[in-house]
Design an enzyme around this catalytic site. Sequence first.
Site, PDB file in Angstrom:
ATOM      1  N   SER A  96       0.842  -1.192   0.000  1.00  0.00           N
ATOM      2  CA  SER A  96       0.000   0.000   0.000  1.00  0.00           C
ATOM      3  C   SER A  96       0.880   1.246   0.000  1.00  0.00           C
ATOM      4  CB  SER A  96      -0.895   0.019   1.239  1.00  0.00           C
ATOM      5  OG  SER A  96      -0.143   0.373   2.400  1.00  0.00           O
ATOM      6  N   ASP A  97       0.298   2.388  -0.344  1.00  0.00           N
ATOM      7  CA  ASP A  97       0.994   3.641  -0.086  1.00  0.00           C
ATOM      8  C   ASP A  97       0.805   3.993   1.387  1.00  0.00           C
ATOM      9  OD1 ASP A  97       2.429   5.996  -0.416  1.00  0.00           O
ATOM     10  OD2 ASP A  97       1.485   6.469  -2.322  1.00  0.00           O
ATOM     11  N   TYR A  98       1.430   5.053   1.814  1.00  0.00           N
ATOM     12  CA  TYR A  98       1.529   5.449   3.209  1.00  0.00           C
ATOM     13  C   TYR A  98       0.143   5.568   3.856  1.00  0.00           C
ATOM     14  CZ  TYR A  98       4.269   7.837   6.906  1.00  0.00           C
ATOM     15  OH  TYR A  98       4.926   8.195   8.071  1.00  0.00           O
ATOM     16  N   THR A  99      -0.202   4.611   4.694  1.00  0.00           N
ATOM     17  CA  THR A  99      -1.485   4.537   5.426  1.00  0.00           C
ATOM     18  C   THR A  99      -2.706   4.542   4.507  1.00  0.00           C
ATOM     19  OG1 THR A  99      -1.678   6.941   5.827  1.00  0.00           O
ATOM     20  CG2 THR A  99      -0.492   5.639   7.475  1.00  0.00           C
TER      21      THR A  99
END
Length: 753
Positions: free
Chosen positions: A279-282
């Site tokens: 995933s991307d950041y959060t």
Amino acid sequence: MNRIVLYTVLLLLTGKIAAQDRIPKVEALLEKMTLEEKIGQLNLLTPGGGIATGSVVSENVEKKIKAGQVGGLFGVAGPEKVRQAQEIAIKNSRLKIPLLIGSDIIHGYKTTFPIPLGTSSSWDMDLIQKMAEVAAKEATADGINWNFSPMVDIARDPRWGRISEGAGEDPYLGSAIASAMVRGYQGSDLMDARTMMACVKHLALYGAVEAGRDYNSVDMSKVKMYNQYLPVYKAAIDAGVGSAMTSFNDIDGVPASGNKWLITDLLRKQWGFEGFVVSDYTSINEMTAHGLGNLQDVSALALKAGLDMDMVGEGFLTTLKKSVEEGKVTEEEITTACRRVLTAKHQLGLFNDPYRYSDKSRPAKDILTAENRKLAREAAKRSFVLLKNYNNTLPLQKTSTIALIGPLANNKNNMLGTWAPTGDPQLSVPVLEGFKNVAPKAHVTYAKGANITDNPDLAERANVFGTRVEIDTDPEALLNQALNVASKADVIVAVIGEASEFSGEAASRTNLSLPASQKKLLKVLEKTGKPMAIVLMSGRPLTIEEELDLPASIVQVWHPGIEAGNAIADVIFGDYNPSGKLTATWPRNVGQIPIYHSSKITGRPAPKDNNHQKFKSNYLDVHNDPLLVFGYGLSYTDFAYSNLRLNKTEVSDRESITVSVDVTNTGDFDGEETVQLYLKDVVRSITPPKRQLKGFKKVFLNKGETKTVSLTLTPEHLKFYNSELKFIAEPGDFEVFVGTDSNAEHKAEFTLN
């Protein structure tokens, strides 16, 4: 061991494991792992220290590593620090599984190259691959084995700040660049400790966010996706990229990190991707704000969609076991994700030697070497685009008396550009220093002339990662100093543009013109009547119609990187003849956005002569043509095209066509030209674009020299995705255009039978 073999065979027979996953060491490890340890491998954390791209920093990282709850880290660098992290995992966790060590290395590591939009303007795939190789060599010397790059998102809205990180608007050129970067990062053998695993991002469509506002929604048809936005990601997959990162936006209403159609149906089943997805950041957690449920709900959704690793959010770590107990996900799904992460570690050789990226002798030998800086200088000057050469002001004589003026003329803090977290701005070469290095006999005097902006709110937002904008409280005094310096000079060189953090992530803008402070400076300098060259820095296309009308030459230099000043001086003084070509269309004003060269022709097209007609597709206040077209770029010399020909005018769907044209350097300088080929499908079952880039070749010509340049159109170049998403070529007539930019006028025709 028999049990492991039997387990693997059963998975193969049921189609639950790909052929490349048959790694005995991985399967043996999976047999030993508890559910909690498998979930731990899906957890990517940052202990802080780097540039965060979200508001969350992981806590109790060391404790979690010891407990087997961490699969990888980012924000950690240096052989000793990386060894320390690996030792925590190897010596203290039960199964001694090494860590992935990731980083955002977008345009170089310590040796910072021009921003990607700039390097794409070189149209030089060998150069781009070499830059990626050097970035991998430097980063791995500092312990990093996984790179969150290349960023390949197609972007046709320069309001979006992250247009600076990609290759612009065109899927054909973008695909070539994506492939070159993957090859550069990963090399031919990921076991080589000088290579690193690449991560293509952001899957998918992130460059098409509505209103050009970062993290916003995306809504488009499948036909547009397949034909214009998806090819760049597929090119990276076909080049063998080891991992992929999901985007923040939604696709058909489902956020990318939880989108099963995207991650499983398209990426894995249609494209055959066998790596792992992070995933991307959060971005998993953020699906709650999208309206898809609480953290447990969205974490289960992401896992079932096929996402393997959770970046920073820890939703997998804290909810997946409960979801297994409640029947919302299965342990088999967790095992599959874990297998992909472990396979990546095996491919990197970490199971053989977890400390292979912790050689303390390498940084001094491999990082910021003279050879690397030489490549950075070469890359920078090859990325520059000559937009205008008024009265052939350029190149300047090395004995000239020069007034070097502007807020970016003696400024180190903005040379590297956005997304250069691993670079040191204070090691960059400012323009004033570069002028003195390249032309020591020139008489160069300097004045700041203006602030980058006089707006304190904008300055504060641009200074989030350090000082990028300093506001002098007496702008009139700055102008007076500039006039004083200019009055004593033969020629003015004005270095102006954006601060580096005016573009990039979370740096969308609605006003793409130069700040008022710099506009005022240019008007004052124009009134001196002195010859003037403008060196324009930016991370995106700007609306510079007013500046382009000035009696001045303009060189677009993007944010050039660590060797900025030397490279700019090389071009300004003629040691290198600029050869860059724009890879994103420049609008006249923001009202024209989105604007790009391969748009469709409507049923009521505007007149070609731009004379306004009622009930046609035009504006009342400005004509449709952009300020600067895709592929545009001048040279200190001139090139003439002639004798365009095809080796055949009728082909079957299995034949290629050779397109040849004669190119002559008719000017007074040796130079390079990028010959561009565009194709138009005259009649087809869905509306065709006006024309599409389908080939290019960069050629060097001595003054007076003529070369024949040949390009090949293959059957694949004629294909498109139709309304049923079938990739086909339809019989009919095609037009071929060849020339210096997307307005190429030399035309030939052929028929596909």
